[in-house]
Design a protein around this motif. Sequence first.
Motif, short mmCIF file in Angstrom:
data_model
loop_
_atom_site.label_atom_id
_atom_site.label_comp_id
_atom_site.label_asym_id
_atom_site.label_seq_id
_atom_site.Cartn_x
_atom_site.Cartn_y
_atom_site.Cartn_z
N ASP A 1 7.98 -18.93 -51.47
CA ASP A 1 7.82 -17.53 -51.55
C ASP A 1 6.06 -17.49 -51.51
N ALA A 2 5.56 -18.34 -52.54
CA ALA A 2 4.17 -18.30 -52.78
C ALA A 2 3.40 -18.97 -51.76
N ARG B 1 1.70 -14.73 -43.48
CA ARG B 1 2.75 -14.54 -42.22
C ARG B 1 4.06 -14.91 -42.59
N PRO B 2 5.04 -14.42 -42.01
CA PRO B 2 6.28 -15.06 -42.54
C PRO B 2 6.69 -16.45 -41.63
N GLY C 1 3.13 -21.56 -36.27
CA GLY C 1 3.10 -22.35 -35.25
C GLY C 1 3.79 -23.88 -35.87
N ARG C 2 4.09 -24.68 -35.06
CA ARG C 2 4.81 -26.19 -35.58
C ARG C 2 4.00 -26.78 -36.45
N LEU D 1 13.78 -19.74 -46.05
CA LEU D 1 13.34 -19.74 -44.68
C LEU D 1 13.95 -19.08 -43.62
N GLY D 2 15.32 -18.91 -43.75
CA GLY D 2 16.28 -18.38 -42.90
C GLY D 2 16.23 -19.37 -41.68
N ILE D 3 16.36 -20.74 -41.87
CA ILE D 3 16.58 -21.63 -40.67
C ILE D 3 17.81 -22.59 -41.10
#
Length: 219
Positions: A151-152, A159-160, A165-166, A195-197
């Motif tokens: 989170d830090a 930006r989330p 970018g890659r 991260l939601g991945i």
Amino acid sequence: MQREQDAIIAALAPVIDGIVATLGSFCEVVVHDFRRPESSVVAIAGSVTGRSVGGAMSEIGMGILARGDQAGDELNYVTRTQDGKLVKSSTMVLRDSTGTVFGALCVNLDITAVTQAHALIGELAGLAAPAPVPTTTFGDDIDSVVAAIVDAYQLEQHRPWAELGREERLELFRSLDERGVFAVRRAVPQVAARLGISRASAYNYLSQARIDTSQEHQA
């Protein structure tokens, strides 16, 4: 060397009680065993960070773990706990006779009241406000420490994950790896969930980040 390392840790248990007895209730001393990073706290005296035996290392401990035998002592640094305490600390690495780093002895002093008094005196004297202090996650749950580091980093980027970018995503995984996050079991799934991945994506990013780092060192 395991027997020697065990003996060093065992010898420190009565020492930390003596340090706290000398410095008082605002002091906490912790012995960490880096051979078990998910529950590295093997002895603790005093109560400043709220941890107990079996608790997790902080971001600072992870950084030392990541540097391995190249790690040095971290002395007289100040951090802020998540509940607002200001803590002045020193972390001294434990080495066996071969020079292998296998743990750390940490001294934490709660300086909240002292700092508040100092700030009041400074305000009355018209002095500039002190610089902000970084927040460190101290807890018994290693997952909360990993989540706080992720989170830090995202807050630093403003930006989330979805907007990175890659190269920025690879840099995130490089940074987490350098901080010792992936030395912890279950860290990759934990980072992926934060991260939601997918786990597969997280492992791919980590693998590519390590390849890029290796190539940079060889260049």
